[in-house]
Design a protein around this motif. Structure first.
Motif, short mmCIF file in Angstrom:
data_model
loop_
_atom_site.label_atom_id
_atom_site.label_comp_id
_atom_site.label_asym_id
_atom_site.label_seq_id
_atom_site.Cartn_x
_atom_site.Cartn_y
_atom_site.Cartn_z
N VAL A 122 -1.71 -9.39 -2.70
CA VAL A 122 -1.66 -10.54 -3.61
C VAL A 122 -1.15 -11.75 -2.84
N GLU A 124 3.44 -17.47 -4.28
CA GLU A 124 3.69 -18.90 -4.21
C GLU A 124 5.17 -19.18 -4.40
N ARG A 160 2.59 -24.64 -15.61
CA ARG A 160 2.89 -23.20 -15.45
C ARG A 160 4.39 -22.94 -15.33
N LYS A 200 8.24 -22.01 -16.58
CA LYS A 200 8.89 -21.13 -17.55
C LYS A 200 10.26 -21.73 -17.87
N GLU A 244 6.72 -15.58 -6.09
CA GLU A 244 6.15 -14.60 -7.02
C GLU A 244 4.63 -14.70 -6.97
N PRO A 245 3.91 -13.62 -7.38
CA PRO A 245 2.44 -13.62 -7.29
C PRO A 245 1.82 -14.73 -8.13
N VAL A 246 0.76 -15.32 -7.60
CA VAL A 246 0.05 -16.36 -8.36
C VAL A 246 -0.88 -15.67 -9.36
N PRO A 247 -1.18 -16.32 -10.49
CA PRO A 247 -2.17 -15.75 -11.43
C PRO A 247 -3.53 -15.61 -10.75
N ASN A 248 -4.36 -14.72 -11.26
CA ASN A 248 -5.66 -14.43 -10.63
C ASN A 248 -6.53 -15.67 -10.47
N HIS A 249 -6.58 -16.51 -11.53
CA HIS A 249 -7.47 -17.68 -11.46
C HIS A 249 -6.99 -18.67 -10.39
N VAL A 250 -5.66 -18.73 -10.19
CA VAL A 250 -5.13 -19.61 -9.14
C VAL A 250 -5.43 -19.03 -7.76
N GLU A 304 -7.94 -17.22 -6.93
CA GLU A 304 -9.36 -17.45 -6.61
C GLU A 304 -9.57 -18.87 -6.09
#
Length: 713
Positions: A618, A621, A646, A648, A696-702, A704
């Motif tokens: 993964v 970021e 994005r 929190k 931490e891992p980036v979301p899938n769409h990011v 891509e």
């Protein structure tokens, strides 16, 4: 009492002044130097005349960018005429408060024995205050807390005192409570002597004060805080504990001795207050530094490794032990390279030779300087406990150990944060290529969090740092100090890659047959996510050979590890560095003729890459911890905007004067240029600060989008 001499370690204090930006560190240091007789006119940060902020960029922006060292002397007991006879030498390092320059705090805390943590009486415990506190915890540095700006509107000593206990987890114990606040701040109640200290209005420089009885309206509060102080002091000594429970009064000297003992052991944080800008409370702070913070003799002996035997060895803070020192800061200027160092043991004469134990090189110290900001005083000799600078050390860099050749020791180096932001840079004039390269090399030597590399794909020079301001200052310094004009590209985020599940028994063979001798190496690897522990928290990679029976000879194990380390430079998804990986070499084979170190290095490299592809990689970021102080009317817009980035939201709470504090975790990629948007939403009334928090891992769409962007380059 006698004037402090260089070899009287008990009368030496090595301290730092540290805090969040704008808490008043440099102003406080200027007052210290004035009252100690080091300067005869107080410089002001807002006028650009502060002695300790000597860089042009510091004077223009009103912020501290680089830590500055100085030395002064202070006496506890006033002479008959009211002046003080110098008895103690205080070596001071004034550090920056902006998170982009946190490297300066990190390396200073590594070599200091005590810290004055400055807090704004209005802002309280702010994000960088927490960062500094964690750094001091990491190095076990005793602290005094100084609540500054008691004259400001909204000043609240008791609120800040509670925040120090709650947010920082400190055992804070008040030694003073304020008499009045804001424009009515007139002095303090000294809880040790149980006397009121009033600063006389007719002396604006605050060097005169009167001792009076505690005001009636503060008597109950003073008794309450004194009881807490006495209880904490009683815990330091059985005899004092007996006195405390029997109701017998402790003497002021006994109280001071107990405070010192608890502070040096990091069991207590004494809290005092004042207004440095209004010259109130600085001399009592100097008294507290001398009375309660440790001398070099009060801190544990320094422990290192003997590079000849790899065994642990110790140095005592004594001029009689072999010389050992740690280089903690490099400065390049028109006169050459200055190496700042802290002497832990022994003595060093100018003109003598030292061993750089980290690099195994012998170097000559041509000059030794005692620094006062950017002014320098030549000295012939330094001894244990001194903080000075050397001229002539060409190979020594930040974190290197300097020692005597006959008794080498390698001290623990300094760990620095990795850059979170990168930008491409090129000279405006092609003829300045070499000048740019030289300037970048010098700046990178000075600042371990400033990185320079060449992009293998584009050939561009890339610079990395801790934030936009950090890189902006570096480019400005190149222009002023090295006469190099440069263009910089858009900020790029320092993404990383990691794996999320094990890939076991990854089988890789490197076989190549050409006309002559061939190439052969065969490895079987387990590629596993690295589980972080206290011991390996600063590591991103671990390697272990579990080979039995000699299927891969021992002499090739290091080559396999070297190949794996090479593979870490480029991840398998988008080419970002691969982190937090453990590799186990579990099996393999070799050829008597065709195998060598090079073939096994290649096998290690490609074997790890193959394993990483199978281990669900993964992209990570950097996430920033952000604090926004906003008027209540703008709070909805601020929260909505952070969520759209994005972010929190982790905390929302009311602050003074109708403002709200919003804390959030926000990806760095989403906050470039945030200041402009925030000002627009709040009509310029909101402020913010942020610091790197974690990856931490980036979301899938990011992910891509990132991979598409990489592929398009």
């Amino acid at each position: 009492m006698a004037v402090a001499t260089s070899n009287n370690l008990a009368l030496t204090r090595n301290i730092g002044i540290a805090a969040h930006i704008d808490a008043g560190k440099t102003t406080t240091t200027e007052r210290i130097l004035f009252y100690a007789g080091k300067i005869h006119r107080i410089g002001e940060v807002h006028d650009g005349t502060a002695v300790m902020d000597h860089m042009a960029q510091e004077q223009e922006r009103g912020i501290t960018i680089t830590s500055a060292a100085t030395t002064c002397e202070w006496g506890l007991v006033p002479a008959a005429d009211g002046t003080r006879v110098p008895t103690h030498r205080i070596n001071i390092i004034d550090t920056p408060g902006h998170v982009d320059f946190t490297v300066e705090v990190e390396r200073s805390l590594r070599v200091l024995d005590g810290v004055v943590a400055v807090f704004c009486a209005v802002g309280g415990v702010q994000p960088q205050s927490e960062t500094v506190w964690r750094q001091a915890n990491r190095y076990g540095v005793p602290r005094i807390a100084y609540v500054n700006k008691m004259d400001r509107d909204g000043a609240n000593f008791y609120e800040v005192f509670d925040q120090i206990k709650e947010r920082l987890g400190a055992r804070a114990v008040a030694l003073q409570i304020p008499i009045g606040a804001e424009t009515e701040f007139r002095g303090v109640v000294d809880l040790i002597e149980m006397k009121a200290v009033y600063y006389t209005d007719d002396d604006k420089l605050g060097s005169k004060y009167e001792m009076q009885e505690v005001p009636a309206d503060l008597q109950d509060k003073a008794e309450e805080f004194r009881a807490t102080l006495l209880e904490a002091v009683a815990e330091t000594d059985d005899a004092l504990m007996e006195k405390f429970f029997s109701g017998e009064e402790m003497t002021p000297d006994e109280i001071r001795t107990g405070i010192r003992k608890a502070t040096v052991r990091n069991d207590m944080v004494p809290v005092i207050c004042g207004s440095s800008y209004k010259n109130k409370g600085v001399q009592p702070m100097l008294d507290a530094i001398v009375e309660f913070l440790p001398s070099p003799m009060d801190v544990p002996d320094i422990v290192g490794i003997d590079p000849r035997t790899d065994e642990s060895t110790t140095r005592h803070p004594s001029a009689d032990d072999p010389f050992a020192a740690l280089a903690f800061k490099i400065v390049s200027d028109k006169f050459g390279t200055l190496t700042y160092f802290r002497v832990y043991s022994g003595t060093l004469d100018k003109g003598s030779y030292v061993l750089n134990a980290a690099k195994g090189k012998r170097e000559r110290v041509s000059r030794i300087l005692r620094m006062h900001a950017n002014k320098r005083e030549d000295v012939d000799r330094v001894e244990a406990g001194d903080i000075c600078a050397a001229v002539g050390l060409e190979s020594t860099t930040t974190g290197d150990t300097m020692c005597v050749e006959s008794a080498p020791i390698l001290l623990e180096t300094i760990a620095f944060a990795e850059p979170v932001i990168f930008q491409a840079i090129e000279p405006k004039a092609k003829a300045d290529d070499d000048k740019l390269t030289g300037a970048l090399q010098k700046l990178a030597t000075e600042d371990p969090t400033f990185r320079v590399r060449t992009d293998a794909e584009t050939g561009q020079t890339i610079i990395g740092g801790m934030g936009e301001l950090h890189l902006e200052i570096m480019v400005d310094r190149m222009k002023r100090e090295f006469n190099v004009e440069a263009n910089i590209g858009k900020p790029q985020v320092a993404y990383r890659e990691t794996i999320t599940q094990p890939a076991m028994n990854v089988d890789y063979k490197h076989v190549k047959q050409t006309g002559g001798s061939g190439q052969y190496a065969h490895v079987v690897l387990n590629v596993i996510p690295l589980v972080k522990t206290e011991e390996n928290k600063n590591k991103n990679f671990e390697f272990e050979s579990k080979i039995v029976g000699g299927v891969v000879p021992r002499e090739y194990w290091k080559a396999v590890e070297a190949g794996c380390r090479e593979a870490l430079d480029r991840g398998v998804l988008a080419g970002y560095p691969l982190v937090d990986v453990r590799v186990e070499l579990v099996h393999g084979s070799y050829h008597d003729v065709d195998s060598n170190e090079m073939t096994f290095r290649i096998a290690g490299n490609y074997g790890l890459q193959e394993g990483a592809r199978k281990a669900k990689p993964v992209i990570l970021e950097p996430i920033m911890a952000m604090e926004v102080v906003t008027p209540e009317a703008s709070m909805g817009d601020i929260i909505g905007d952070l969520s759209s980035r994005r972010g929190k939201i982790t905390e929302m709470r009311p602050d003074k004067g109708g403002t709200q504090i919003v804390r959030a975790q926000v990806p760095l990629s989403e906050v470039f240029g945030y200041a402009t948007a925030m000002r627009s939403m709040s009509q310029g009334r909101a402020t913010y600060s942020m610091e790197p928090s974690h990856y931490e891992p980036v979301p899938n769409h990011v992910a891509e989008e990132i991979m598409k962007g990489k592929a398009a380059k």
